[in-house]
Design a protein around this motif. Sequence first.
Motif, mmCIF file in Angstrom:
data_model
loop_
_atom_site.group_PDB
_atom_site.id
_atom_site.type_symbol
_atom_site.label_atom_id
_atom_site.label_comp_id
_atom_site.label_asym_id
_atom_site.label_seq_id
_atom_site.Cartn_x
_atom_site.Cartn_y
_atom_site.Cartn_z
ATOM 1 N N PRO A 1 42.985 -86.254 85.801
ATOM 2 C CA PRO A 1 42.761 -85.067 86.640
ATOM 3 C C PRO A 1 42.440 -83.849 85.775
ATOM 4 C CG PRO A 1 44.929 -86.078 87.056
ATOM 5 C CD PRO A 1 44.350 -86.778 85.880
ATOM 6 N N ALA B 1 46.138 -79.063 92.305
ATOM 7 C CA ALA B 1 46.165 -80.420 92.858
ATOM 8 C C ALA B 1 45.284 -80.586 94.102
ATOM 9 C CB ALA B 1 47.597 -80.808 93.181
ATOM 10 N N GLY C 1 49.366 -84.680 87.511
ATOM 11 C CA GLY C 1 48.919 -85.239 88.780
ATOM 12 C C GLY C 1 50.037 -85.970 89.487
ATOM 13 N N ASP C 2 49.646 -86.650 90.558
ATOM 14 C CA ASP C 2 50.605 -87.389 91.373
ATOM 15 C C ASP C 2 50.549 -88.872 90.991
ATOM 16 O OD1 ASP C 2 52.196 -87.277 94.174
ATOM 17 O OD2 ASP C 2 51.017 -89.128 94.020
ATOM 18 N N GLU D 1 47.095 -90.712 92.016
ATOM 19 C CA GLU D 1 46.093 -90.681 90.947
ATOM 20 C C GLU D 1 46.104 -92.001 90.163
ATOM 21 O OE1 GLU D 1 44.883 -86.523 91.273
ATOM 22 O OE2 GLU D 1 46.977 -86.883 90.894
ATOM 23 N N LEU E 1 45.258 -91.811 86.267
ATOM 24 C CA LEU E 1 46.380 -91.249 85.508
ATOM 25 C C LEU E 1 47.516 -92.275 85.388
ATOM 26 C CD1 LEU E 1 47.912 -88.809 84.219
ATOM 27 C CD2 LEU E 1 48.573 -88.136 86.528
ATOM 28 N N ALA F 1 53.218 -86.846 85.335
ATOM 29 C CA ALA F 1 53.045 -87.100 86.772
ATOM 30 C C ALA F 1 54.337 -86.884 87.528
ATOM 31 C CB ALA F 1 52.562 -88.527 86.998
#
Length: 259
Positions: free
Chosen positions: A51, A57, A96-97, A101, A104, A257
Motif C-alpha cells: 500500500p 487507508a 495496511g489492513d 491487503e 501486504l 498491519a
Amino acid sequence: MRRLGTSFAAGARELVEGLWDGLWDGLWPQACWICGRAAGDGLACVAHALPDPTQSAGRPLCARCGAALAPDLPDGETCPDCRARPPAFRGLVALGDYAAEAGLREWILAFKHGGRRDLALPLGRFLAARVSPLVRAAEPEAPIVLVPVPLHPWRRMERGYDQAWLLARVLGECLDLPARRLLRRTRYTPPQGDPLAPERRANVRRAFAPARAARRLLDRGAAWLVDDVVTSGATADAFAAALCGAGAKHVAVACLARA
Ligand SMILES: [Zn+2]
Ligand SMILES: [Zn+2]
C-alpha cells in the motif's frame, strides 16, 4: 560551438547510460522481492504491491487503535472500545489492513514465518514513509525512542531472528531515531483469541517487564512501539502502559498491519 559540444557530450552520456541501464536490467531484471516476477518499481509485482504509505487507508479507522469503523462514520472517530476504555497509547499507524491487503499479507508472512529477514529493509522503509509525517507532530522537541514489541527468547530461537527488532532498527535508521529494546518477555504466552477479555489483559501484563535502562531512556519522552501485526489493542495497550509506567510521556504504535 562549445555549447553544442557540451550538449552533444551530455546526450552521448545519456545514451550510454540508457544503454547500460537497459543491459543491466536485461541481465538482472527488477524482480519482485516476494515471488521473483517482474517488478515495475523494482520492489514488487502487481500481486505483491505494498500500500502507498503516503495515502490514507481510504476507509474510516479509529484514531486511537486503528480498528476499522462502520463505513458511514468519518475517518478519525474513536471506536466504541476506545471510548469505553481508552488504551494507554495515543494512536496507531499501520501500513495496511492484514485481511484486506493480500499483497501486504504475503510480505508479512514471508517476513515472519518464511525466514525472510531481508524483508525488514523494504518493509521498514515503507513504514518509515508512513510514520515520518506523524512522528514529531505531537511534541516536536520531545526525545523519541523506538521500542520493538519483544519476542520471547523461545520464539526468537525458533525463528532465528526478532522481526520487530529488525523493523525498529530500519525505522530508526530512516527516521534518525534511536531504537532500543526496552521491554522484555518474562514468560511464553501463546497467541490468544478474544482481544479484550480481562484475563487476556492480565495475562499480557504479567508476561513482560520494562528493561533496566527503560526509565533512563524514556524519561518524559515519547516512545513508538514497533510491531509487525497488531491483532488486538490489548497487547499494545499493555506494552504502552508499561512504557508510560517507566517514564514515557506518551506512546504511539507503528506496525505493518492491523488485523
Ligand atoms: Zn510478486
Ligand atoms: Zn479504537
